[in-house]
Scaffold this motif. Structure first.
Motif, PDB file in Angstrom:
ATOM      1  N   GLN A  55       0.811  -1.211   0.000  1.00 22.29           N
ATOM      2  CA  GLN A  55       0.000   0.000   0.000  1.00 22.29           C
ATOM      3  C   GLN A  55       0.850   1.269   0.000  1.00 22.29           C
ATOM      4  O   GLN A  55       0.578   2.194  -0.753  1.00 22.29           O
ATOM      5  CB  GLN A  55      -0.923  -0.005   1.228  1.00 22.29           C
ATOM      6  CG  GLN A  55      -1.927  -1.138   1.207  1.00 22.29           C
ATOM      7  CD  GLN A  55      -2.851  -1.087   2.396  1.00 22.29           C
ATOM      8  OE1 GLN A  55      -2.748  -0.191   3.217  1.00 22.29           O
ATOM      9  NE2 GLN A  55      -3.754  -2.044   2.493  1.00 22.29           N
ATOM     10  N   VAL A  56       1.863   1.331   0.839  1.00 25.28           N
ATOM     11  CA  VAL A  56       2.615   2.575   0.986  1.00 25.28           C
ATOM     12  C   VAL A  56       4.106   2.258   1.009  1.00 25.28           C
ATOM     13  O   VAL A  56       4.553   1.434   1.798  1.00 25.28           O
ATOM     14  CB  VAL A  56       2.226   3.310   2.284  1.00 25.28           C
ATOM     15  CG1 VAL A  56       3.014   4.622   2.395  1.00 25.28           C
ATOM     16  CG2 VAL A  56       0.744   3.604   2.318  1.00 25.28           C
ATOM     17  N   SER A  57       4.864   2.894   0.136  1.00 30.03           N
ATOM     18  CA  SER A  57       6.311   2.766   0.150  1.00 30.03           C
ATOM     19  C   SER A  57       6.884   3.794   1.117  1.00 30.03           C
ATOM     20  O   SER A  57       6.209   4.752   1.492  1.00 30.03           O
ATOM     21  CB  SER A  57       6.864   2.997  -1.254  1.00 30.03           C
ATOM     22  OG  SER A  57       6.640   4.345  -1.649  1.00 30.03           O
ATOM     23  N   PRO A  58       8.149   3.631   1.532  1.00 28.29           N
ATOM     24  CA  PRO A  58       8.737   4.651   2.411  1.00 28.29           C
ATOM     25  C   PRO A  58       8.699   6.050   1.816  1.00 28.29           C
ATOM     26  O   PRO A  58       8.477   7.023   2.526  1.00 28.29           O
ATOM     27  CB  PRO A  58      10.176   4.147   2.596  1.00 28.29           C
ATOM     28  CG  PRO A  58      10.085   2.671   2.422  1.00 28.29           C
ATOM     29  CD  PRO A  58       9.032   2.466   1.370  1.00 28.29           C
ATOM     30  N   ALA A  59       8.904   6.154   0.492  1.00 37.27           N
ATOM     31  CA  ALA A  59       8.859   7.479  -0.138  1.00 37.27           C
ATOM     32  C   ALA A  59       7.460   8.077  -0.055  1.00 37.27           C
ATOM     33  O   ALA A  59       7.290   9.266   0.264  1.00 37.27           O
ATOM     34  CB  ALA A  59       9.308   7.370  -1.596  1.00 37.27           C
ATOM     35  N   ASP A  60       6.426   7.261  -0.343  1.00 38.48           N
ATOM     36  CA  ASP A  60       5.053   7.763  -0.249  1.00 38.48           C
ATOM     37  C   ASP A  60       4.698   8.103   1.190  1.00 38.48           C
ATOM     38  O   ASP A  60       3.980   9.079   1.454  1.00 38.48           O
ATOM     39  CB  ASP A  60       4.076   6.719  -0.798  1.00 38.48           C
ATOM     40  CG  ASP A  60       4.239   6.525  -2.293  1.00 38.48           C
ATOM     41  OD1 ASP A  60       4.673   7.488  -2.960  1.00 38.48           O
ATOM     42  OD2 ASP A  60       3.949   5.428  -2.786  1.00 38.48           O
ATOM     43  N   LEU A  61       5.189   7.294   2.113  1.00 40.99           N
ATOM     44  CA  LEU A  61       4.920   7.567   3.531  1.00 40.99           C
ATOM     45  C   LEU A  61       5.511   8.913   3.934  1.00 40.99           C
ATOM     46  O   LEU A  61       4.845   9.718   4.594  1.00 40.99           O
ATOM     47  CB  LEU A  61       5.507   6.446   4.389  1.00 40.99           C
ATOM     48  CG  LEU A  61       5.439   6.663   5.908  1.00 40.99           C
ATOM     49  CD1 LEU A  61       3.999   6.745   6.380  1.00 40.99           C
ATOM     50  CD2 LEU A  61       6.174   5.551   6.641  1.00 40.99           C
ATOM     51  N   MET A  62       6.746   9.181   3.520  1.00 42.56           N
ATOM     52  CA  MET A  62       7.365  10.462   3.861  1.00 42.56           C
ATOM     53  C   MET A  62       6.644  11.614   3.169  1.00 42.56           C
ATOM     54  O   MET A  62       6.474  12.692   3.754  1.00 42.56           O
ATOM     55  CB  MET A  62       8.847  10.439   3.480  1.00 42.56           C
ATOM     56  CG  MET A  62       9.693   9.578   4.402  1.00 42.56           C
ATOM     57  SD  MET A  62      11.477   9.736   4.093  1.00 42.56           S
ATOM     58  CE  MET A  62      11.621   8.847   2.542  1.00 42.56           C
TER      59      MET A  62
END
Length: 517
Positions: A497-504
């Protein structure tokens, strides 16, 4: 050194009156003529007093006065140099401020300035041997990526996810990144260093660099003076007015920054010369600050115990005191039952000191069994992977740090609801704590994903279908093969669902919205 000489406990110097009193009383008690002059006539007293000469030249009163004098000086704590206190890391914390403005996508260095900077960060982390490092990302705004941590793999994971597209506000505001880094280091007991990885520092930020005095600043420039086009993975080459944007390394600006503010400045190299330069600056800054602003003064009074011991040895009569002590020690050694190493250790070290020694050896389980301090016991259990026991240890302390550590332990136990509650408790006791805020965002996201997953499982149909129909046309289909590995990988990627880049990116956007009036 002489200028720094002083006593840590100068009020104890008042005790120097005691040896003076001992000498005065001794002189009065040793004057035989003064003792008898009121009872014997003077002409007879002169004939009765015998002046004994010879014998020992060391009088007991002098020896006692010397022992008292040296002992009082030792207790007063003479000192002239500083030392680092126990339970403090020997390596300086490092904050890496990564410039994510659009020009960091320039390809004048391969594969790009940003990608080359990520590789350099990996090398810097590897050279620090587990020292605590934090990451900040900045462009038009500055945001915390990771608080200070020793987890090199976690740092590398989030560093690899950095991209210019995740920044919510374009532009470059280095002063905001410097303020955020200063706030992080202000809570540290050890002197830290701020490393800026950038292709230039804007002139308005020079004033913020000049005001900075609590931490060393190192700037590592990426790019070339000739410059190169800016190419993003999403949009390709960036153009303005039909011409490609050409970004150049601001060499002159970096040189002026060094001249005006004293910040250490260098440019990235193809080899590891820049990494060694950065590491040397971090160590030099830490050593210089520790020497001039040491955490506490070293108590040199312990060395005065040696002359006291020598003086006391002269007061022994026929060795009876020494023989008695030796006899008691021999009886203990020869008594039934072996004398364990723990017994001798307990004689000299407190449980917390023994726990600290085990902690430094990496034996966290043994350290937890010794520590009486609940926070240190909890940290040891956490390091040993006993997260449930660590929660129990932290729970006995009602402080912001305790709730923060409980939240981290709950995350490892996959108890996301309890983790959210713990991080909220930590923020109640310490407002605007960046570490707790960052982990709270992660815990809330994981809790939402857990609840969404549970809701989806509850909504899955359990009833049997009313009828089943077969499509005979399917028999005429073409034969083929399905690659199970490729299908599983594709399904896994779709379910991620969420990559670290999208999370940041989401986190930074929420922070910007929160800051708006």
């Amino acid at each position: 050194m002489i200028a720094d000489f002083h006593f840590l406990r100068p009020w104890l110097l008042l005790g120097l009156v005691l040896p003076v009193a001992v000498l005065w009383l001794s002189s009065r008690s040793g004057d035989v003529r003064n003792q008898w002059k009121t009872m014997i006539a003077p002409h007879l007293l002169d004939r009765l007093i015998v002046d004994v000469t010879g014998g020992s030249s060391i009088r007991p009163s002098w020896l006692l006065a010397a022992i008292l004098t040296v002992g009082i000086l030792a207790a007063a704590g003479p000192t002239w140099e500083r030392e680092q206190p126990p339970f403090v890391e020997d390596t300086a914390p490092l904050i890496i401020a990564m410039d994510l403005s659009p020009t960091m996508d320039a390809i004048d260095v391969t594969p790009s300035r940003l990608e080359r900077a990520k590789l350099k960060i990996h090398d810097i982390i590897a050279s620090r041997n587990g020292a605590r490092t934090g990451i900040i990302a900045y462009a038009g705004t500055a945001h915390l990526v990771l608080p200070l941590t020793e987890d090199a793999s976690l740092i590398e994971t989030y560093t690899d996810a950095l991209a210019t597209r995740i920044m919510p506000v374009p532009g470059k505001d280095t002063a905001k990144a410097l303020r955020l880094a200063d706030d992080m280091l202000a809570r540290e007991s050890a002197t830290g260093t701020i490393l800026f990885i950038t292709d230039g520092v804007e002139r308005p930020a020079f004033e913020a660099f000049e005001r900075n005095s609590g931490s060393g600043i190192v700037v590592l420039g990426f790019g070339t003076a000739e410059g190169g086009p800016v190419k993003t993975p999403e949009k390709g080459f960036i153009s303005e007015g039909g011409n490609r944007v050409l970004a150049k390394l601001d060499v002159e600006g970096l040189q002026n920054l060094h001249k005006l503010t004293g910040a250490d400045v260098a440019t990235a190299t193809a080899d590891d010369t820049d990494i060694r330069w950065v590491s040397q600056r971090i160590r030099s800054n830490f050593a210089e600050k520790k020497a001039t602003e040491g955490d506490r003064w070293r108590d040199i009074g312990w060395w005065l115990v040696l002359p006291v011991v020598v003086a006391l040895a002269l007061s022994f009569r026929r060795g009876w005191v020494v023989r008695t002590g030796a006899l008691l020690l021999a009886l203990r050694l020869l008594s039934p039952g072996d004398v364990t190493a723990a017994e001798f250790t307990d004689m000299w070290l407190t449980p917390d000191q023994q726990g600290r020694l085990a902690f430094e050896r990496g034996d966290f389980t043994d350290a937890a069994s010794h520590f009486s301090d609940p926070m240190w016991r909890g940290v040891s259990l956490y390091r040993a992977g006993k997260f449930a026991d660590a929660v129990d240890a932290f729970a006995s302390v009602d402080r912001a740090e305790s709730w923060y550590d409980q939240g981290n332990a709950f995350l490892h136990l996959l108890k996301f609801e309890e983790a959210v509650a713990a991080f909220n408790k930590a923020l109640e006791r310490r407002k605007d704590w960046p570490d707790a805020q960052a982990n709270l965002v992660i815990a809330e996201r994981l809790l939402k994903e857990q609840k969404d997953k549970e809701q989806e499982e509850q909504q899955e149909p359990n009833e049997k279908p009313d009828s089943v129909q077969f499509d005979d046309k399917g028999k005429k289909g073409k034969e083929g093969q399905i690659n199970i590995a490729e299908q599983t990988s594709e399904m896994w990627m779709k379910n991620l669902q969420v990559s670290p880049a999208d999370l940041m990116a989401r986190k930074f956007s929420l922070e910007v919205e929160k800051r708006k009036p």
